[in-house]
Design a protein around this motif. Structure first.
Motif, PDB file in Angstrom:
ATOM      1  N   THR A  17       0.827  -1.211   0.000  1.00  0.00           N
ATOM      2  CA  THR A  17       0.000   0.000   0.000  1.00  0.00           C
ATOM      3  C   THR A  17       0.859   1.258   0.000  1.00  0.00           C
ATOM      4  O   THR A  17       0.490   2.256  -0.613  1.00  0.00           O
ATOM      5  CB  THR A  17      -0.968   0.058   1.201  1.00  0.00           C
ATOM      6  OG1 THR A  17      -0.238   0.161   2.415  1.00  0.00           O
ATOM      7  CG2 THR A  17      -1.881  -1.154   1.233  1.00  0.00           C
ATOM      8  N   GLY A  19      -4.041   3.065  -1.571  1.00  0.00           N
ATOM      9  CA  GLY A  19      -5.039   3.215  -0.514  1.00  0.00           C
ATOM     10  C   GLY A  19      -4.826   2.201   0.587  1.00  0.00           C
ATOM     11  O   GLY A  19      -3.835   1.471   0.610  1.00  0.00           O
ATOM     12  N   ALA A  20      -5.774   2.162   1.493  1.00  0.00           N
ATOM     13  CA  ALA A  20      -5.679   1.296   2.662  1.00  0.00           C
ATOM     14  C   ALA A  20      -5.764  -0.181   2.277  1.00  0.00           C
ATOM     15  O   ALA A  20      -6.467  -0.549   1.332  1.00  0.00           O
ATOM     16  CB  ALA A  20      -6.789   1.627   3.643  1.00  0.00           C
ATOM     17  N   ARG A  38      -7.110  -3.740   2.452  1.00  0.00           N
ATOM     18  CA  ARG A  38      -8.382  -4.342   2.846  1.00  0.00           C
ATOM     19  C   ARG A  38      -8.246  -5.830   3.088  1.00  0.00           C
ATOM     20  O   ARG A  38      -8.737  -6.357   4.063  1.00  0.00           O
ATOM     21  CB  ARG A  38      -9.441  -4.071   1.795  1.00  0.00           C
ATOM     22  CG  ARG A  38      -9.732  -2.603   1.703  1.00  0.00           C
ATOM     23  CD  ARG A  38     -11.062  -2.348   1.143  1.00  0.00           C
ATOM     24  NE  ARG A  38     -11.284  -0.921   1.128  1.00  0.00           N
ATOM     25  CZ  ARG A  38     -12.160  -0.340   0.378  1.00  0.00           C
ATOM     26  NH1 ARG A  38     -12.911  -1.048  -0.420  1.00  0.00           N
ATOM     27  NH2 ARG A  38     -12.309   0.957   0.419  1.00  0.00           N
ATOM     28  N   ASP A  52      -5.024   4.472   8.152  1.00  0.00           N
ATOM     29  CA  ASP A  52      -5.477   3.796   6.933  1.00  0.00           C
ATOM     30  C   ASP A  52      -6.279   2.545   7.210  1.00  0.00           C
ATOM     31  O   ASP A  52      -7.152   2.189   6.449  1.00  0.00           O
ATOM     32  CB  ASP A  52      -4.282   3.404   6.060  1.00  0.00           C
ATOM     33  CG  ASP A  52      -3.661   4.584   5.355  1.00  0.00           C
ATOM     34  OD1 ASP A  52      -2.610   4.374   4.731  1.00  0.00           O
ATOM     35  OD2 ASP A  52      -4.215   5.690   5.415  1.00  0.00           O
ATOM     36  N   ARG A 106     -10.349   2.715   7.348  1.00  0.00           N
ATOM     37  CA  ARG A 106     -11.169   3.308   6.280  1.00  0.00           C
ATOM     38  C   ARG A 106     -11.623   2.272   5.321  1.00  0.00           C
ATOM     39  O   ARG A 106     -11.112   1.301   5.076  1.00  0.00           O
ATOM     40  CB  ARG A 106     -10.357   4.373   5.543  1.00  0.00           C
ATOM     41  CG  ARG A 106     -10.154   5.554   6.425  1.00  0.00           C
ATOM     42  CD  ARG A 106      -9.563   6.698   5.641  1.00  0.00           C
ATOM     43  NE  ARG A 106      -9.198   7.712   6.574  1.00  0.00           N
ATOM     44  CZ  ARG A 106      -7.991   8.200   6.699  1.00  0.00           C
ATOM     45  NH1 ARG A 106      -7.024   7.807   5.940  1.00  0.00           N
ATOM     46  NH2 ARG A 106      -7.747   9.123   7.585  1.00  0.00           N
TER      47      ARG A 106
END
Length: 148
Positions: free
Chosen positions: A67, A73-74, A76, A145, A148
């Motif tokens: 990431t 982005g974060a 997942r 992060d 979110r």
């Protein structure tokens, strides 16, 4: 609003339910952000739990590095596809890490849905883990992060 008490029994029941709902699911475990076992579905012995803890910590670190490098982005989830199985590793909003193994012939989409559902409802079964203050205040790598 009353705060519900988190218990090992409710977490074990939730993990067993997750494994029972998806055909081909073999086991599920939840780890704290630092890799300690919080709960496991049936048939997860101490040796497997210890192996999963160290392996998942490495996968989580690799995912977090991706990431940062790829600015995607974060993180997942991380999915590992093997010739006879899949391993799903997903971080919950409250910081815990869910890991689920399914057989290679199982429906991956069904498991992805169930993992996302469990992660979305994790606060029912898991305590909240806070990030270190230095990460939150100085905006260090991954600061904030994960939620979110």
């Amino acid at each position: 609003m009353t705060q519900s008490l988190v218990s090992a029994d409710s977490l074990t029941a939730a993990l067993n339910d997750l494994v029972d709902r998806v055909p081909g699911a073999e086991f599920a475990v939840v780890l704290s952000p630092d890799g300690l076992l919080l709960g496991a579905s049936r048939d997860v012995d101490d040796e497997l739990a210890a192996q999963l803890s160290s392996m998942v910590a490495g996968l989580e670190a690799l995912g977090m590095a991706a990431t940062r490098v790829c600015v995607g982005g974060a993180l997942r989830q991380v999915v590992v596809q093997m010739s006879r199985a899949f391993l799903f590793v997903a971080t919950t909003r409250n910081g815990a890490i869910l890991t689920v193994r399914i057989g290679g012939d199982a429906e991956v989409g069904d498991m992805a849905y169930e993992v996302a559902l469990f992660v979305g409802q994790a606060e029912r079964h898991l305590p909240v883990y806070l990030e270190p203050a230095s990460m939150a205040t100085n905006g260090g790598p991954g600061a904030g992060d994960r939620r979110r």
